[in-house]
Design a protein around this motif. Structure first.
Motif, mmCIF file in Angstrom:
data_model
loop_
_atom_site.group_PDB
_atom_site.id
_atom_site.type_symbol
_atom_site.label_atom_id
_atom_site.label_comp_id
_atom_site.label_asym_id
_atom_site.label_seq_id
_atom_site.Cartn_x
_atom_site.Cartn_y
_atom_site.Cartn_z
ATOM 1 N N ARG A 122 -42.517 29.528 -71.264
ATOM 2 C CA ARG A 122 -42.577 30.305 -70.017
ATOM 3 C C ARG A 122 -41.271 30.120 -69.268
ATOM 4 N NH1 ARG A 122 -48.106 28.148 -67.866
ATOM 5 N NH2 ARG A 122 -47.381 26.493 -69.206
ATOM 6 N N SER A 123 -40.770 28.920 -69.300
ATOM 7 C CA SER A 123 -39.477 28.627 -68.711
ATOM 8 C C SER A 123 -39.086 27.240 -69.172
ATOM 9 C CB SER A 123 -39.539 28.648 -67.187
ATOM 10 O OG SER A 123 -40.366 27.597 -66.740
ATOM 11 N N TRP A 124 -37.815 26.964 -69.086
ATOM 12 C CA TRP A 124 -37.381 25.639 -69.501
ATOM 13 C C TRP A 124 -37.977 24.575 -68.577
ATOM 14 C CZ3 TRP A 124 -34.398 22.081 -66.862
ATOM 15 C CH2 TRP A 124 -34.031 20.962 -67.619
ATOM 16 N N GLU A 125 -38.012 24.875 -67.308
ATOM 17 C CA GLU A 125 -38.554 23.908 -66.359
ATOM 18 C C GLU A 125 -40.032 23.637 -66.659
ATOM 19 O OE1 GLU A 125 -38.705 25.227 -62.339
ATOM 20 O OE2 GLU A 125 -38.543 23.220 -61.551
ATOM 21 N N GLY A 126 -40.750 24.712 -66.959
ATOM 22 C CA GLY A 126 -42.164 24.563 -67.234
ATOM 23 C C GLY A 126 -42.442 23.720 -68.461
ATOM 24 N N ARG B 66 -36.300 31.722 -73.533
ATOM 25 C CA ARG B 66 -37.738 31.601 -73.740
ATOM 26 C C ARG B 66 -38.096 31.118 -75.150
ATOM 27 N NH1 ARG B 66 -41.467 35.792 -72.128
ATOM 28 N NH2 ARG B 66 -42.824 33.986 -72.073
ATOM 29 N N ALA C 262 -35.509 33.184 -66.752
ATOM 30 C CA ALA C 262 -36.922 32.907 -66.978
ATOM 31 C C ALA C 262 -37.464 32.084 -65.818
ATOM 32 C CB ALA C 262 -37.113 32.157 -68.291
ATOM 33 N N ASP C 263 -36.650 31.248 -65.252
ATOM 34 C CA ASP C 263 -36.976 30.622 -63.978
ATOM 35 C C ASP C 263 -35.684 30.218 -63.293
ATOM 36 O OD1 ASP C 263 -36.177 27.860 -64.330
ATOM 37 O OD2 ASP C 263 -37.913 27.622 -65.629
ATOM 38 N N ARG D 184 -34.357 27.596 -62.288
ATOM 39 C CA ARG D 184 -33.610 26.388 -62.625
ATOM 40 C C ARG D 184 -32.607 26.607 -63.753
ATOM 41 N NH1 ARG D 184 -34.168 21.340 -61.147
ATOM 42 N NH2 ARG D 184 -33.436 20.691 -63.176
ATOM 43 N N VAL D 185 -32.790 27.636 -64.529
ATOM 44 C CA VAL D 185 -31.839 27.848 -65.612
ATOM 45 C C VAL D 185 -30.784 28.882 -65.243
ATOM 46 C CG1 VAL D 185 -33.347 27.115 -67.462
ATOM 47 C CG2 VAL D 185 -33.368 29.490 -66.750
#
Lengths: 327, 303
Positions: free
Chosen positions: A89-93, A279, B91-92, B94-95
């Motif tokens: 979903r995201s790298w942070e996730g 992703r 995608a978010d 932070r990246v």
């Protein structure tokens, strides 16, 4: 209140695993359709939660593997990494609770990782039918860590909805299927030199009697900290953690992928993160005939780890698709 | 490799990279014959463009201000050089353009996905040129640009049924003194220069984190949502005076704070345009972020 025919349904089960517990089965009864109407299952969500709190520990996403069947049809090529199941979903996730630089304000929390395996076509579970799954940590990955990872509670949740009573259950369905690969990009520290790592004979293969239609290729890169605290984090191209220096740049991890017909994904070796992007997957369709295989190639450029605390990384890959059920 | 027969819907990745000189504005082209070229003998659908920038030494980056000019085949698809921050949504958050103060640094690949089919014929190529901003970190010892495209093979499709993307971008004026500022984008920036209506898919909103190269801690502060929420407010109108965003609205509300875009899905008539007004309150700041706004539209391809 009477349930209507479109009611959402979740079949779930969880088990606690340790680094030494080996394959542990989920409660098959909990993953069985016990109602009188068929259930349509659209996706599987795998969640792993560490049992301890405090400093960042090994990522569940990197370490947990699952193996499962539907109607006695294999859905996985043995124990496969959950990191190969679906997109990020995201790298942070992917890294909640794991980042070293986040530890100051996450101190006292545990960690969790979650990945979704979305099926191309829903599976219809007849009354009494179900899934049989088991889970374990990856022994090869654990061997790289300085200390044993935390115990983890792994939960499977099959997401779907009720169908009307008497709804037809297809005789032969599309069975979601994944075959994975693990490339341990080690031995490149110091003067190790450039190396090419290839997926093995039994990886990225279709051992079934029916052709496998692959819908996506999933690829994640993890670094391994060989000193305590153990860590097994998904990295992006910028390698967020400061002690991953010199392994961070794009051109030191080059990737290509060979389809069963020997055509290739990229014209030439291409940076891993340019292939899989933010992703961690690439979409498209191709067929893997019975017994055929794909080959993943990772070219790792020599790097200087002098003064650094880690010298291993692991790449997890998956070809994710479906195959006709053999009745 | 070129001319291989590939299966229908098979994924294909196109890629090219080029070194660049740091410290001066350069236009860099990707010179490899195979780079970013459709080397299969089938029609490709481009799903996502990706860009990344890599340095050999740590730096605090101005990546969103690095400019790119793109052609697909012979068709220009950017309105001149456009800042990367204007054509990328993460995608978010932070990246987004992440740099690292202690390690050789590479930004996570930026991505621009296409909601409408964009095709690349066999042998055809994506041409990418990059230009560094004037104030790029001059301490960086080496820099390499990367460009890629995630594609899949399509068959049974008339290439003329596809679309061509159209990227345009606006970078706010660089500020050096605390104060309140109002500025408007020029009509030529977000204008439909074509004879056919432009399908405007989305507006993209990013901001440059650290224009003055302060410490990474400062950059972390600047990355706070407060900047989008409080300090930069946005209005938008079209060429007919229709107010798309009537009242000054926080940047982080117009452009989702995580995804950094506004999915507008509208049509822009030929010669029509959008104008953005930025109202910034930088009275309490010593560092001044620069807003970057982009527009991704599509026009029918007649190729």
């Amino acid at each position: 209140m009477a349930l209507n025919s479109a009611n959402p349904v979740i079949l779930s089960s969880n088990v606690l695993i340790t680094s030494t517990s080996g394959p542990t089965a989920f409660d098959a009864g909990a993953l069985t359709n016990l109602s009188r109407s068929p259930i349509e299952i659209r996706e599987l969500i795998v969640t792993a939660v560490g049992q301890n709190t405090g400093a960042p520990r090994a990522s569940a996403l990197g370490l947990v593997k699952i193996k499962g069947k539907f109607n006695r049809q294999a859905m996985t090529s043995g124990l496969v990494s959950v990191a190969a199941l679906g997109p990020a979903r995201s790298w942070e996730g992917e890294n909640i609770g794991n980042l070293p630089q986040m530890s100051s304000y996450l101190s006292g929390r545990g960690f969790a990782a979650q990945v979704r395996w979305q099926f191309h076509r829903p599976i219809v579970l007849a009354p009494g039918a179900g899934f049989t799954f088991e889970t374990a940590m990856d022994a090869d990955d654990i061997a790289l860590l300085a200390s044993a990872p935390d115990n983890m509670r792994v939960t499977l949740a099959f997401i779907g909805r009720d169908l009307v009573q008497g709804a037809e259950v297809p005789k032969a369905q599309l069975v979601p299927y994944i075959s994975d690969a693990r490339l341990n990009v080690n031995n490149v520290a110091g003067t190790g030199g450039n190396k090419t790592f290839l997926s093995q004979q039994h990886e990225l293969t279709n051992p079934n009697a029916s052709p496998l239609t692959v819908r996506r290729i999933v690829g994640r890169r993890f670094y391994v900290n060989t000193s305590a605290p153990s860590a097994f984090l998904m990295v992006n191209a910028s390698a967020e953690t400061s002690n991953y220096a010199s392994a961070s740049d794009l051109t030191k991890e080059l990737f290509n992928f060979q389809f069963p017909d020997r055509t290739k994904l990229c014209a030439d070796r291409t940076p891993f993160h340019m292939v899989f992007g933010q992703r961690a997957f690439i979409e498209g369709e191709f067929i893997v005939p019975p017994t055929a295989r794909c080959v993943a190639e990772l070219f790792s450029v020599q790097r200087d780890y002098t003064g650094l605390t880690k010298n291993n990384e692991v790449v997890k890959l998956g070809i994710v698709g479906d195959r006709p059920e053999v009745v | 490799m070129r001319g291989l027969t590939m299966a229908a819907r098979q994924p294909v990745v196109l890629y090219g990279s080029t070194p660049a000189t740091v410290g001066v504005n350069v236009a860099a082209d990707i010179s490899d014959e195979l780079a970013l070229r459709n080397w299969s003998n089938r029609l490709l659908q481009i799903r996502e463009l990706r860009f990344a920038f890599e340095t050999a030494t740590p730096h605090l980056i101005h990546d969103p201000l690095i400019e790119v000019s793109l052609r697909i085949g012979n068709e220009e698809v950017t309105n001149g050089f456009v800042p990367i921050g204007a054509l990328h949504w993460p995608a978010d958050s932070r990246v987004t353009f992440t740099g690292n103060s202690t390690a050789p640094s590479a930004a996570m690949p930026c991505r621009a996905g296409f909601a409408l089919p964009v095709f690349l014929a066999p042998g055809e190529r994506i041409h990418a040129k990059f230009r560094l901003p004037a104030n790029f970190d001059t301490s960086v010892s080496a820099l390499r640009f990367h460009a890629g495209a995630a594609c899949k093979i399509v068959e049974g499709v008339d290439p003329r049924s596809g679309y061509l993307p159209w990227f345009s971008g606006y970078t706010a004026v660089a500020r050096t003194v605390a104060g309140i500022y109002v500025e408007r984008s020029d009509p030529s920036v977000f204008q439909n220069n074509f004879q056919t209506p432009l399908v405007v898919d989305r507006f993209i909103g990013n901001w440059d984190l650290d224009p003055t190269r302060e410490t990474i801690a400062s950059a972390a502060t600047l990355d706070d949502y407060a900047y989008g929420a409080k300090l930069i407010r946005v209005r938008c109108e079209d060429h007919l005076g229709n107010q798309l965003v009537r009242d000054a609205t926080p940047f982080g509300v117009v452009f989702d704070q995580t995804r950094r875009y506004w999915r507008a899905k509208t049509l822009l008539a030929p010669k029509g345009f959008f104008r953005f007004t930025l109202e910034t309150d930088f009275r309490s700041l010593t560092l001044f972020p620069r807003a970057i706004i982009g527009m991704l539209g599509f026009r029918p391809s007649s190729r």
